[in-house]
Design a protein around this motif. Sequence first.
Motif, PDB file in Angstrom:
ATOM      1  N   ASN A  24     -11.853  -5.690 -11.083  1.00 23.59           N
ATOM      2  CA  ASN A  24     -10.862  -6.775 -11.009  1.00 23.59           C
ATOM      3  C   ASN A  24      -9.591  -6.499 -11.819  1.00 23.59           C
ATOM      4  O   ASN A  24      -8.928  -7.426 -12.288  1.00 23.59           O
ATOM      5  CB  ASN A  24     -11.465  -8.110 -11.478  1.00 23.59           C
ATOM      6  N   GLN A  59      -4.474  -0.999  -8.760  1.00 23.14           N
ATOM      7  CA  GLN A  59      -5.273  -1.234  -7.554  1.00 23.14           C
ATOM      8  C   GLN A  59      -5.514  -2.734  -7.361  1.00 23.14           C
ATOM      9  O   GLN A  59      -5.436  -3.252  -6.238  1.00 23.14           O
ATOM     10  CB  GLN A  59      -6.603  -0.459  -7.625  1.00 23.14           C
ATOM     11  N   MET A  60      -5.769  -3.439  -8.461  1.00 22.19           N
ATOM     12  CA  MET A  60      -5.952  -4.894  -8.381  1.00 22.19           C
ATOM     13  C   MET A  60      -4.633  -5.545  -7.951  1.00 22.19           C
ATOM     14  O   MET A  60      -4.619  -6.464  -7.125  1.00 22.19           O
ATOM     15  CB  MET A  60      -6.388  -5.428  -9.759  1.00 22.19           C
ATOM     16  N   TRP A  61      -3.546  -5.078  -8.522  1.00 22.87           N
ATOM     17  CA  TRP A  61      -2.208  -5.589  -8.173  1.00 22.87           C
ATOM     18  C   TRP A  61      -1.987  -5.451  -6.668  1.00 22.87           C
ATOM     19  O   TRP A  61      -1.567  -6.404  -6.006  1.00 22.87           O
ATOM     20  CB  TRP A  61      -1.156  -4.788  -8.965  1.00 22.87           C
ATOM     21  N   GLU A  62      -2.307  -4.265  -6.150  1.00 26.55           N
ATOM     22  CA  GLU A  62      -2.066  -4.014  -4.724  1.00 26.55           C
ATOM     23  C   GLU A  62      -2.958  -4.912  -3.858  1.00 26.55           C
ATOM     24  O   GLU A  62      -2.503  -5.484  -2.860  1.00 26.55           O
ATOM     25  CB  GLU A  62      -2.312  -2.523  -4.428  1.00 26.55           C
ATOM     26  N   ARG A  63      -4.214  -5.081  -4.284  1.00 23.13           N
ATOM     27  CA  ARG A  63      -5.126  -5.951  -3.514  1.00 23.13           C
ATOM     28  C   ARG A  63      -4.600  -7.386  -3.486  1.00 23.13           C
ATOM     29  O   ARG A  63      -4.591  -8.042  -2.447  1.00 23.13           O
ATOM     30  CB  ARG A  63      -6.526  -5.958  -4.163  1.00 23.13           C
ATOM     31  N   MET A  64      -4.140  -7.874  -4.647  1.00 22.19           N
ATOM     32  CA  MET A  64      -3.688  -9.269  -4.696  1.00 22.19           C
ATOM     33  C   MET A  64      -2.374  -9.448  -3.934  1.00 22.19           C
ATOM     34  O   MET A  64      -2.174 -10.459  -3.255  1.00 22.19           O
ATOM     35  CB  MET A  64      -3.507  -9.710  -6.152  1.00 22.19           C
ATOM     36  N   SER A  78      -1.324  -7.720  -1.427  1.00 24.21           N
ATOM     37  CA  SER A  78      -1.485  -7.505   0.015  1.00 24.21           C
ATOM     38  C   SER A  78      -2.405  -8.540   0.649  1.00 24.21           C
ATOM     39  O   SER A  78      -2.555  -8.570   1.869  1.00 24.21           O
ATOM     40  CB  SER A  78      -2.056  -6.098   0.276  1.00 24.21           C
ATOM     41  N   ALA A  79      -3.050  -9.365  -0.175  1.00 27.42           N
ATOM     42  CA  ALA A  79      -4.061 -10.300   0.358  1.00 27.42           C
ATOM     43  C   ALA A  79      -3.413 -11.354   1.264  1.00 27.42           C
ATOM     44  O   ALA A  79      -2.287 -11.747   1.051  1.00 27.42           O
ATOM     45  CB  ALA A  79      -4.794 -10.967  -0.783  1.00 27.42           C
ATOM     46  N   ALA A 114       0.829  -1.206   0.000  1.00 32.32           N
ATOM     47  CA  ALA A 114       0.000   0.000   0.000  1.00 32.32           C
ATOM     48  C   ALA A 114       0.869   1.264   0.000  1.00 32.32           C
ATOM     49  O   ALA A 114       0.452   2.320  -0.479  1.00 32.32           O
ATOM     50  CB  ALA A 114      -0.939  -0.005   1.205  1.00 32.32           C
TER      51      ALA A 114
END
Lengths: 160, 408
Positions: B236, B400-405, B407-408, B5
């Motif tokens: 997505n 944003q999708m990259w960051e979500r995946m 950081s998941a 993030a």
Amino acid sequence: MSGNNTMQDAIEFIWAEVDMLDHGEFQDWLKLWTEDGKYVIPIDQDAPDFENSLNYAYDDAAMRDMRVRRLTSGQSMSATNAAKIMRTVSRFRLLKSDDPNVITIRCAQNLVEFKYEKLRNYPSNVTYVLVKDGDTFRIREKIVRLINSQGALAGMTFLL
Amino acid sequence: MSDYAELVKPDQVHTSLYRDEAIFDEEQQRIFEKTWIWVAHESELPNPGDFITTYVGLKPVIVNRDKKGVVRVMLNKCRHRGATVCEAKKGNAPGFLCPYHAWTYSQDGALRGMPLPKGYKDFDKSDYGLIQLRVESYNGLIFATFNEEAPSLDEFLGRAKPWIDLFMKQGGGFPVKTMGEHRFTFPGNWKIQLENTTDAYHFPVVHKSFLTSLDGDTEELFSFMNDGGFVEDLGNGHSVLVMIPSLVDLDENLDEPIPERFADLAKSLEGRYSDLEIRRICRAVSGAGFNVNLFPNLACSMAFFRVLRPLAVDQTEIRHIAIGMDGGPDEANQARLRLHEHFQGPMGFGTPDDAEAWERVQRGSHAGDQSWIMLNRGEDKTDDNPGDVTAETGMRAAYQMWERMMSA
């Protein structure tokens, strides 16, 4: 021209042609072709029919002309920052000469490029169909079969 | 693990994303082994036994159609000592034979046998088939994933699906088929390429030499900076970049005059096709007016598929797969092949300039830890905002999708 002299004349013609490409003399190079001449750089070297296949280049006169304009226009960032290149051409073999005015020759070409601290090789088998035109020739067909044509290439800023 | 993030803001990303090997390794686990990766188009596998070899992330896989017609994606790796069982790029095979100790696998990946089986005790062959990935497809696009927990492909594609349907209309009344590919590498990170198919802003700059090589009408068509185009976040990490709004739906406006540049094509089809079929073929021949970017590795880009494959943090392979009309007229497919050669590939009028720009981004990424990539250009298309063709909406959506995946 006949026999060995024709072969020797054709070899000298091909050497002059590739020397023009190495030295960026593209306008002179464009004049070497017959009106219906085809410049082909296939991906599938054994494709039975290049017209119905995807190639790297499948150029008629108009496309060759546009290609040269692109390389020399100053509008292409890769061509403006072109690689240095040099090639040698040898291992000439006469494949066909049953029509006295048309000669088919195969040769080996090794082109070396240098850009961004990297030296790359582009070895190929090149087949020429040359048509007699007075005391010189015109190119009816030039097919450049890169030995790594099915591999992953990098952007080319020159003509093979 | 980095604090992703901190590296991905809504409107900028840190250049370590292009050059940090630890991030690259983590991307393989958290993205390429976790989500749907495009592996093939169905036209590459028309018959039982047909196969291609490709990759999911860094991992070699076989994509084939078994004798029951089921499309399978299997790790290209013998269960015994791990050699690849197939090195052909494509073909038709009754099964796969490991060249090392002759373990044999059937088309569905089951282990069929090996020499001298008595050397194994308590060995159940059914435990040692080729490792299978999950496979699902949408409108001819075949995807695979290692992740049994991933949402369905349908859910993953979501709002991108109608755009895929529109894209496939360039079959011009015929199914879409692949027609060969240009494959090349560039010394840069895969995300530099991911950004590019959502980036209309670069087009008039990087592709000036392509634009000036076009006839007047076509050049006009590609002068899309003020023509009502837009970029839309489809969720997505997917997005659509509409460059030529008049070429969004190729089944519409079939009664308009056929453009002059396709007059010869139209004439050569006369007598063999109806007037409507000819209009449909001519309207579809140069492709759609938009790019659908599917996170992370496929773009359905105007008239071709763009597939990216990360090789290393600073090395990426790109394939530009030509597509055409399956069963359509040769003249139309030849026109498509020539258009593809004109722009794409290592000798195209477009690709080498793109590749030069991407390489320069990678080289520039070494210019210090304070360097950030700007993604703040333009307004997103929303229900009450028409958007902007040069907006960096698609990049924002992908990161944003990259960051979500990650950081998941």
